[in-house]
Each structure stands twice: as C-alpha cells, then as structure tokens.
Design a protein around this motif. Sequence first.
Motif, PDB file in Angstrom:
ATOM      1  N   LYS A  11       0.832  -1.201   0.000  1.00  9.66           N
ATOM      2  CA  LYS A  11       0.000   0.000   0.000  1.00  9.66           C
ATOM      3  C   LYS A  11       0.871   1.259   0.000  1.00  9.66           C
ATOM      4  O   LYS A  11       0.561   2.243  -0.666  1.00  9.66           O
ATOM      5  N   THR A  12       1.964   1.199   0.762  1.00  7.03           N
ATOM      6  CA  THR A  12       2.841   2.362   0.839  1.00  7.03           C
ATOM      7  C   THR A  12       3.444   2.692  -0.512  1.00  7.03           C
ATOM      8  O   THR A  12       3.539   3.846  -0.910  1.00  7.03           O
ATOM      9  N   GLU A  13       3.865   1.665  -1.232  1.00  4.94           N
ATOM     10  CA  GLU A  13       4.511   1.884  -2.511  1.00  4.94           C
ATOM     11  C   GLU A  13       3.509   2.109  -3.644  1.00  4.94           C
ATOM     12  O   GLU A  13       3.882   2.374  -4.777  1.00  4.94           O
ATOM     13  N   GLY A  14       2.217   1.990  -3.323  1.00  4.42           N
ATOM     14  CA  GLY A  14       1.209   2.271  -4.330  1.00  4.42           C
ATOM     15  C   GLY A  14       0.979   1.124  -5.279  1.00  4.42           C
ATOM     16  O   GLY A  14       0.392   1.289  -6.342  1.00  4.42           O
ATOM     17  N   GLY A  15       1.404  -0.082  -4.909  1.00  7.83           N
ATOM     18  CA  GLY A  15       1.232  -1.217  -5.802  1.00  7.83           C
ATOM     19  C   GLY A  15       0.176  -2.172  -5.293  1.00  7.83           C
ATOM     20  O   GLY A  15      -0.462  -1.963  -4.274  1.00  7.83           O
ATOM     21  N   SER A  16      -0.036  -3.242  -6.034  1.00  9.11           N
ATOM     22  CA  SER A  16      -0.971  -4.270  -5.630  1.00  9.11           C
ATOM     23  C   SER A  16      -0.346  -5.615  -5.929  1.00  9.11           C
ATOM     24  O   SER A  16       0.013  -5.898  -7.067  1.00  9.11           O
ATOM     25  N   SER A  17      -0.204  -6.453  -4.927  1.00  8.43           N
ATOM     26  CA  SER A  17       0.438  -7.740  -5.102  1.00  8.43           C
ATOM     27  C   SER A  17      -0.600  -8.807  -5.391  1.00  8.43           C
ATOM     28  O   SER A  17      -1.500  -9.053  -4.591  1.00  8.43           O
ATOM     29  N   CYS A  18      -0.480  -9.467  -6.529  1.00  7.39           N
ATOM     30  CA  CYS A  18      -1.386 -10.569  -6.852  1.00  7.39           C
ATOM     31  C   CYS A  18      -1.031 -11.817  -6.070  1.00  7.39           C
ATOM     32  O   CYS A  18      -1.854 -12.727  -5.957  1.00  7.39           O
ATOM     33  N   THR A  19       0.184 -11.900  -5.535  1.00  3.17           N
ATOM     34  CA  THR A  19       0.523 -13.022  -4.667  1.00  3.17           C
ATOM     35  C   THR A  19      -0.264 -12.928  -3.371  1.00  3.17           C
ATOM     36  O   THR A  19      -0.762 -13.934  -2.857  1.00  3.17           O
ATOM     37  N   LEU A  20      -0.415 -11.737  -2.830  1.00  3.66           N
ATOM     38  CA  LEU A  20      -1.278 -11.546  -1.666  1.00  3.66           C
ATOM     39  C   LEU A  20      -2.729 -11.861  -2.020  1.00  3.66           C
ATOM     40  O   LEU A  20      -3.491 -12.373  -1.196  1.00  3.66           O
ATOM     41  N   GLU A  21      -3.102 -11.579  -3.248  1.00  7.78           N
ATOM     42  CA  GLU A  21      -4.472 -11.873  -3.687  1.00  7.78           C
ATOM     43  C   GLU A  21      -4.719 -13.379  -3.744  1.00  7.78           C
ATOM     44  O   GLU A  21      -5.834 -13.845  -3.471  1.00  7.78           O
ATOM     45  N   VAL A  22      -3.702 -14.161  -4.090  1.00 10.02           N
ATOM     46  CA  VAL A  22      -3.836 -15.619  -4.079  1.00 10.02           C
ATOM     47  C   VAL A  22      -4.182 -16.105  -2.677  1.00 10.02           C
ATOM     48  O   VAL A  22      -5.037 -16.981  -2.488  1.00 10.02           O
ATOM     49  N   LEU A  23      -3.528 -15.540  -1.672  1.00 10.13           N
ATOM     50  CA  LEU A  23      -3.819 -15.913  -0.289  1.00 10.13           C
ATOM     51  C   LEU A  23      -5.273 -15.640   0.059  1.00 10.13           C
ATOM     52  O   LEU A  23      -5.933 -16.451   0.723  1.00 10.13           O
ATOM     53  N   ARG A  24      -5.787 -14.525  -0.389  1.00  6.78           N
ATOM     54  CA  ARG A  24      -7.201 -14.192  -0.148  1.00  6.78           C
ATOM     55  C   ARG A  24      -8.136 -15.141  -0.881  1.00  6.78           C
ATOM     56  O   ARG A  24      -9.215 -15.481  -0.392  1.00  6.78           O
ATOM     57  N   VAL A  77      -0.004 -19.198 -10.843  1.00  5.97           N
ATOM     58  CA  VAL A  77       1.060 -18.229 -11.093  1.00  5.97           C
ATOM     59  C   VAL A  77       0.530 -16.827 -10.812  1.00  5.97           C
ATOM     60  O   VAL A  77      -0.579 -16.481 -11.220  1.00  5.97           O
ATOM     61  N   SER A  78       1.303 -16.040 -10.077  1.00  7.56           N
ATOM     62  CA  SER A  78       0.878 -14.670  -9.754  1.00  7.56           C
ATOM     63  C   SER A  78       2.054 -13.718  -9.890  1.00  7.56           C
ATOM     64  O   SER A  78       3.175 -14.042  -9.502  1.00  7.56           O
ATOM     65  N   ASP A  79       1.792 -12.564 -10.473  1.00  5.56           N
ATOM     66  CA  ASP A  79       2.779 -11.486 -10.643  1.00  5.56           C
ATOM     67  C   ASP A  79       3.895 -11.805 -11.639  1.00  5.56           C
ATOM     68  O   ASP A  79       4.316 -10.950 -12.397  1.00  5.56           O
ATOM     69  N   ALA A  80       4.399 -13.033 -11.635  1.00  3.87           N
ATOM     70  CA  ALA A  80       5.602 -13.366 -12.416  1.00  3.87           C
ATOM     71  C   ALA A  80       5.437 -13.088 -13.907  1.00  3.87           C
ATOM     72  O   ALA A  80       6.347 -12.560 -14.558  1.00  3.87           O
ATOM     73  N   LEU A  81       4.289 -13.432 -14.478  1.00  2.87           N
ATOM     74  CA  LEU A  81       4.100 -13.249 -15.919  1.00  2.87           C
ATOM     75  C   LEU A  81       4.038 -11.781 -16.311  1.00  2.87           C
ATOM     76  O   LEU A  81       4.306 -11.427 -17.458  1.00  2.87           O
ATOM     77  N   ASP A  82       3.690 -10.936 -15.360  1.00  2.09           N
ATOM     78  CA  ASP A  82       3.584  -9.502 -15.649  1.00  2.09           C
ATOM     79  C   ASP A  82       4.937  -8.867 -15.943  1.00  2.09           C
ATOM     80  O   ASP A  82       4.997  -7.756 -16.471  1.00  2.09           O
ATOM     81  N   TYR A  83       6.013  -9.550 -15.589  1.00  3.41           N
ATOM     82  CA  TYR A  83       7.355  -9.010 -15.822  1.00  3.41           C
ATOM     83  C   TYR A  83       8.023  -9.595 -17.056  1.00  3.41           C
ATOM     84  O   TYR A  83       9.177  -9.273 -17.350  1.00  3.41           O
ATOM     85  N   LEU A  84       7.289 -10.458 -17.776  1.00  2.00           N
ATOM     86  CA  LEU A  84       7.859 -11.091 -18.954  1.00  2.00           C
ATOM     87  C   LEU A  84       7.395 -10.395 -20.232  1.00  2.00           C
ATOM     88  O   LEU A  84       6.227 -10.059 -20.379  1.00  2.00           O
ATOM     89  N   SER A  85       8.315 -10.229 -21.157  1.00  3.60           N
ATOM     90  CA  SER A  85       7.960  -9.733 -22.489  1.00  3.60           C
ATOM     91  C   SER A  85       7.269 -10.863 -23.246  1.00  3.60           C
ATOM     92  O   SER A  85       7.406 -12.044 -22.880  1.00  3.60           O
ATOM     93  N   PRO A  86       6.507 -10.556 -24.303  1.00  5.64           N
ATOM     94  CA  PRO A  86       5.849 -11.626 -25.077  1.00  5.64           C
ATOM     95  C   PRO A  86       6.816 -12.699 -25.554  1.00  5.64           C
ATOM     96  O   PRO A  86       6.455 -13.875 -25.640  1.00  5.64           O
ATOM     97  N   ARG A  87       8.060 -12.320 -25.835  1.00  3.49           N
ATOM     98  CA  ARG A  87       9.052 -13.288 -26.302  1.00  3.49           C
ATOM     99  C   ARG A  87       9.253 -14.412 -25.285  1.00  3.49           C
ATOM    100  O   ARG A  87       9.276 -15.601 -25.639  1.00  3.49           O
ATOM    101  N   TYR A  88       9.398 -14.040 -24.013  1.00  2.00           N
ATOM    102  CA  TYR A  88       9.598 -15.049 -22.977  1.00  2.00           C
ATOM    103  C   TYR A  88       8.278 -15.633 -22.497  1.00  2.00           C
ATOM    104  O   TYR A  88       8.235 -16.786 -22.045  1.00  2.00           O
ATOM    105  N   LEU A  89       7.219 -14.870 -22.576  1.00  2.54           N
ATOM    106  CA  LEU A  89       5.903 -15.383 -22.205  1.00  2.54           C
ATOM    107  C   LEU A  89       5.529 -16.574 -23.077  1.00  2.54           C
ATOM    108  O   LEU A  89       4.920 -17.543 -22.610  1.00  2.54           O
ATOM    109  N   ASN A  90       5.925 -16.530 -24.353  1.00  5.81           N
ATOM    110  CA  ASN A  90       5.647 -17.618 -25.292  1.00  5.81           C
ATOM    111  C   ASN A  90       6.317 -18.923 -24.871  1.00  5.81           C
ATOM    112  O   ASN A  90       5.871 -20.010 -25.256  1.00  5.81           O
TER     113      ASN A  90
END
Length: 262
Positions: A66-79, A162-175
């Motif tokens: 919350k402090t950094e203004g982000g949202s963690s999807c890994t925390l969302e998995v726990l919920r 899988v949470s958050d990890a794919l958001d950091y991949l370019s389409p090249r590596y996502l493939n």
Amino acid sequence: MSRRPVNPARRFADGGSIPFVGSVQSKTRSTRLLSIGLLVVGAILLIGYLHSGSDGSIREKEALSKTEGGSSCTLEVLRALPILKKAYGDSMNKVLHVAPDSCSVVSKLLKEEDTQAWGVEPYDLYGADVNCKSLVRKGIVRVADIKFPLPYRAKSFSLVIVSDALDYLSPRYLNKTLPELVRVSADGVIIFSGYPGQQRAKVVELSKFGRPAKLRSSSWWIKYFVQTKLEENEAAAKKFEQASTKRSYRPACQVFHLKPYG
C-alpha cells in the motif's frame, strides 16, 4: 569565644535553611515519573511490535504494497484460496505456485489438510525470512529462471498457480514460460495478473526484476490465449465466479483459468 560547629544534619533537615530545596525535590519526583512513563510507553510499543510480527510477513508486505502504491497478486492468491478450493476441489491437493514471494503461499497451503505444495521463486531471495530459507533448503521452493524449461515432468502437479511473475515477462519469454506452466499441470493453470494502471513503476522493480510490470488488459490476455492455442477452462471459471459471489469476494487482480494439455 569559640563558635560551636554547625550541625549539617540540622541544616538539611530544615527545608527553610536551603533556598528552593522543595522545588528541587519536586523536579526530581517529576523526572522520575517521566522516566517511568517513558519506560511503560516503550514496553507497550515493543509488545505491539512483537505481536504484529507474530502474524507473519503477510501484514508487513500488505503495508509495504500500500505504501509503494502497488498491488500484489501473490497476496491476492492468499485471499482467494478458499474460493479456489470451492472451484477446484480435489485438484487442490498437489499445487505448484510460481511467483515472487512464493514462500508465503506455499507456507499457507502446507498448513491445509491433504494438501501438498511446492513453489518456484523466479528471482533472487534477497532479504528472505527464516521460514522461506528453510523451504528452499528442503527443496520445497526452488529459485529458478522461468524463462527456461521448468525442472519437472509433464503433469507433475494437479494445479499450477502463477501470480505477478508473468507480468514481468515480455511476449518473447511469455511464449516459452506459459506453455511450460501448462505442461507440468494435470488439471490446469490459474493466472493472477494485475489490472492495467494498477501499479506504477517502482525502483525496487527495476533493480530486482529488470523492468517494471507490464500489466495487460483482459482482452489482451484472451487474444493471447487464442493465438497460442491455450484453452480457457470455462467450467472452472464459472465455479470460481459462483463461489466468489457467494462469499462476496471481489478479486483485486485479474484471474484466468486455463485447461491442461490433452
């Protein structure tokens, strides 16, 4: 005539013989009371800090997020775990979780009855807690670059989350990565991805992940699934939606359900 020596005890006993002695005594008492008060306040704060730490690292990470203004999807998995259990039932008995901070989800799953869990941490575990380091030592959580083939046989796990990890991949590596996640799953893959505009680029992302998160829209993901011939698991998605409605759960991240390979 010789003068009699003055008795110091009498002079100190007589408060009037020393100017301001009452004031000095009053200040001394006040200082002592203030010191005691500060000690009590310090003890209360310390107890509160230790109590908050007993809840694990989840609250700290929520506050940091919350402090950094982000949202963690890994925390969302726990919920979402209770909802996922309703939607997937027996398929939740052998789970692989792939994400930054996978240790938190794996630890939670291991506490569940009849549930086995493993994790893949795509990035260095800098600053990991004792529990996470223990999971890595035991081989329950692996540190592995998900741009390369996963060290598991096909259909090794009932479900892959899988949470958050794919958001950091370019389409090249996502493939390369997403088909690998589908390959090692027997019943499907669940993707938790951030909504566009949900996060802002942070310095920590650039230093740890090499790039800020690339958050894609729902239409982008659906189009991508079609292009890569990955099928959405409509039956599981419907059960997940029904369970979410029943429990008044609204995901803070996008959730996609994919079928395994036939």
